[in-house]
Design a protein around this motif. Structure first.
Motif, PDB file in Angstrom:
ATOM      1  N   GLN A   7       0.827  -1.209   0.000  1.00 18.42           N
ATOM      2  CA  GLN A   7       0.000   0.000   0.000  1.00 18.42           C
ATOM      3  C   GLN A   7       0.862   1.260   0.000  1.00 18.42           C
ATOM      4  OE1 GLN A   7      -2.660  -1.547   3.342  1.00 18.42           O
ATOM      5  NE2 GLN A   7      -3.976  -0.079   2.289  1.00 18.42           N
ATOM      6  N   ILE A   8       1.927   1.241   0.777  1.00 16.89           N
ATOM      7  CA  ILE A   8       2.833   2.391   0.844  1.00 16.89           C
ATOM      8  C   ILE A   8       3.511   2.598  -0.510  1.00 16.89           C
ATOM      9  CG2 ILE A   8       4.959   3.278   1.891  1.00 16.89           C
ATOM     10  CD1 ILE A   8       4.063   1.670   4.465  1.00 16.89           C
ATOM     11  N   LEU A   9       4.001   1.514  -1.084  1.00 16.07           N
ATOM     12  CA  LEU A   9       4.668   1.600  -2.380  1.00 16.07           C
ATOM     13  C   LEU A   9       3.706   2.096  -3.454  1.00 16.07           C
ATOM     14  CD1 LEU A   9       7.323   1.207  -3.824  1.00 16.07           C
ATOM     15  CD2 LEU A   9       6.705  -1.200  -4.164  1.00 16.07           C
ATOM     16  N   GLU A  10       2.471   1.647  -3.405  1.00 15.60           N
ATOM     17  CA  GLU A  10       1.474   2.107  -4.371  1.00 15.60           C
ATOM     18  C   GLU A  10       1.243   3.617  -4.243  1.00 15.60           C
ATOM     19  OE1 GLU A  10      -3.260   1.491  -4.974  1.00 15.60           O
ATOM     20  OE2 GLU A  10      -2.062  -0.334  -4.748  1.00 15.60           O
ATOM     21  N   PHE A  11       1.197   4.113  -3.009  1.00 17.45           N
ATOM     22  CA  PHE A  11       1.037   5.545  -2.776  1.00 17.45           C
ATOM     23  C   PHE A  11       2.188   6.329  -3.412  1.00 17.45           C
ATOM     24  CE2 PHE A  11       1.914   9.315  -0.132  1.00 17.45           C
ATOM     25  CZ  PHE A  11       0.724  10.006  -0.296  1.00 17.45           C
ATOM     26  N   VAL A  12       3.404   5.864  -3.186  1.00 13.68           N
ATOM     27  CA  VAL A  12       4.592   6.543  -3.736  1.00 13.68           C
ATOM     28  C   VAL A  12       4.601   6.432  -5.258  1.00 13.68           C
ATOM     29  CG1 VAL A  12       7.121   6.567  -3.796  1.00 13.68           C
ATOM     30  CG2 VAL A  12       5.925   6.225  -1.615  1.00 13.68           C
ATOM     31  N   ARG A  13       4.323   5.250  -5.770  1.00 10.84           N
ATOM     32  CA  ARG A  13       4.315   5.060  -7.230  1.00 10.84           C
ATOM     33  C   ARG A  13       3.252   5.925  -7.906  1.00 10.84           C
ATOM     34  NH1 ARG A  13       4.914  -1.494  -7.485  1.00 10.84           N
ATOM     35  NH2 ARG A  13       7.199  -1.583  -7.412  1.00 10.84           N
TER      36      ARG A  13
END
Length: 85
Positions: A7-13
């Protein structure tokens, strides 16, 4: 990779869709984070994972990668659980 880290990586991406960012890349070293985005990260983590990041955890090293932020979320959840137990 944990669901939290995903979820965190998706936010950054979503913020940088043109980049190929993985869960272990230092987003500060890559030059993606300014002070505004740093605050957005804090607010995203607090709202999404229903935590409050303590003042002593507001260090750049806790926000460099999705994996490190996942660990931060886990620490904050554990601290909350200990306070409410």
């Amino acid at each position: 990779m944990s669901e939290t880290a995903q979820q965190i990586l998706e936010f950054v991406r979503n913020r940088y869709p043109q980049e190929q960012i993985d869960e272990n890349q230092d987003i500060f070293a890559l030059g993606f984070v300014n002070s505004l985005f740093a605050m957005e990260l804090v607010l995203f983590l607090e709202k999404t994972f229903d935590i409050t990041i303590s003042h002593d955890e507001l260090r750049i090293d806790n926000f460099r990668t999705a994996v490190v932020m996942d660990e931060l979320v886990d620490r904050q959840r554990s601290a909350l659980a200990a306070r409410t137990a």
